[in-house]
Scaffold this active site. Sequence first.
Site, PDB file in Angstrom:
ATOM      1  N   THR A 196      -1.058  -5.599   4.965  1.00 48.77           N
ATOM      2  CA  THR A 196      -1.407  -4.528   5.902  1.00 48.77           C
ATOM      3  C   THR A 196      -1.859  -3.263   5.176  1.00 48.77           C
ATOM      4  OG1 THR A 196      -0.375  -2.946   7.431  1.00 48.77           O
ATOM      5  CG2 THR A 196       1.104  -4.095   5.977  1.00 48.77           C
ATOM      6  N   GLU A 252      -0.758  -0.560   5.778  1.00 49.90           N
ATOM      7  CA  GLU A 252       0.389   0.353   5.721  1.00 49.90           C
ATOM      8  C   GLU A 252       1.022   0.386   4.328  1.00 49.90           C
ATOM      9  OE1 GLU A 252       2.882   0.465   9.161  1.00 49.90           O
ATOM     10  OE2 GLU A 252       1.306  -0.340  10.444  1.00 49.90           O
TER      11      GLU A 252
END
Length: 364
Positions: A146, A148
């Site tokens: 991800t 993130e």
Amino acid sequence: MTQTSTPRFRRLLVTGGAGFIGSCFVRDVLARRDGTQITILDKLTYAGNRANLAPAEADPEQAARLRLVIGDIADPSVVGPLMAEADAVVNFAAESHVDRSILDPEAFLRTDVLGVHVLLEACRVEAEKARTGKRSGAPRFLQVSTDEVYGSVETGESREDDRLEPRSPYSSAKAGGELLARSYFVTYDLDVVITRGSNTYGPYHHPEKLIPLFVTNAIDDESLPLYGDGLQRRDWLYVADHAGAIGFVLENGAAGETYNVSGANERTNRDVVAVLLERLGKPWSLVRTVQDRPGHDRRYAMDGSKLRALGWTNRMPFEEGLAATIDWYRDNQEWWRPIKSGEWDAYYRRQYETRLAGSTEAER
Ligand code: NAD
Ligand code: TYD
């Protein structure tokens, strides 16, 4: 999904294939009707849903090439035999919700780190068999990661070789999982590829994430709990584009490499909320400003040029994808209403009861 007349891998193990992005990948690969066989290994947590596979299971030709095994990626006795039959594994399985990781980090370590380790170990056994002539070719391992993992990016766009600075238990666990996968490429020469995708949206998304939560709450004229000032920015990627990019990297990615999958659609949360309310014909007064998420990442943004240079581009314009998604939730209430009942109430109270009690009207 990228079309290839002869797929490179005929037998896929798709872990987490009953979840949001994994099930889209499975539906799209099976719909190509190119002979690919898929075994899904999924624990069917609160986020896994057999109904996500219904379109494939309703089609006899596709159903014959699909097998669902209900089990845990962290269980070596389940994983070993499945890996022995696979030409490639695509690991979607994860605990995937930042807010839940704040409430219960341990489940994230178990699946997103230890589960990845179990998969990699099973892959290593198969690679060793291939080296000693006991099977033809080692399985490829694709780890779905991800954006993130880069942490909050105040300016500019993250590139694949930037430092990882995850800030939530979710993103830290995902960073741990992908670093472990990379280490198995370096140390054991496994055929590992990694994708880092942007915030994904579309049909079949569990209704606890921003877009499906706000769409389904708005349909029911319930409050939309907007964290803090709502000016956090996310880069939105349509689910079929994300799944297609993963299929593309599986076929074309170079071993040991990591690829950003950017949606190139950066929006504030407020912008997203305004569009969805307008499409549903609902008033802004539903939006409530609530206490912010602790450690809330302000912005994610990635440079997608590495994957573009390999030949992949996303197709869905954000406004069109969001409209299609909103319409899907409006037209498929029999999919999400059962999810928003039972255990849902306890989660919703834990996450929002205090927040909503202390909320204020959100300024436009
Ligand atoms: P999801 O939560 O909808 O699905 C996860 C699936 O994994 C579920 O079907 C669940 O039952 C299964 N699962 C969980 N723990 C398991 C375990 N121990 N063993 C076997 N199965 C297990 O998640 P998603 O949104 O589809 O995300 C899929 C992957 O993509 C995740 O790895 C996530 O980190 C990554 N990702 C998601 C996004 C996003 O915006 N949704 C963006 C980038 C990357
Ligand atoms: P989310 O869908 O949880 O994805 P992520 O945190 O992984 O990006 O949230 C997207 C954005 O929406 C994020 O900035 C947090 C915000 N948000 C709210 O404002 N209210 C909510 O109830 C939720 C679930 C998210």
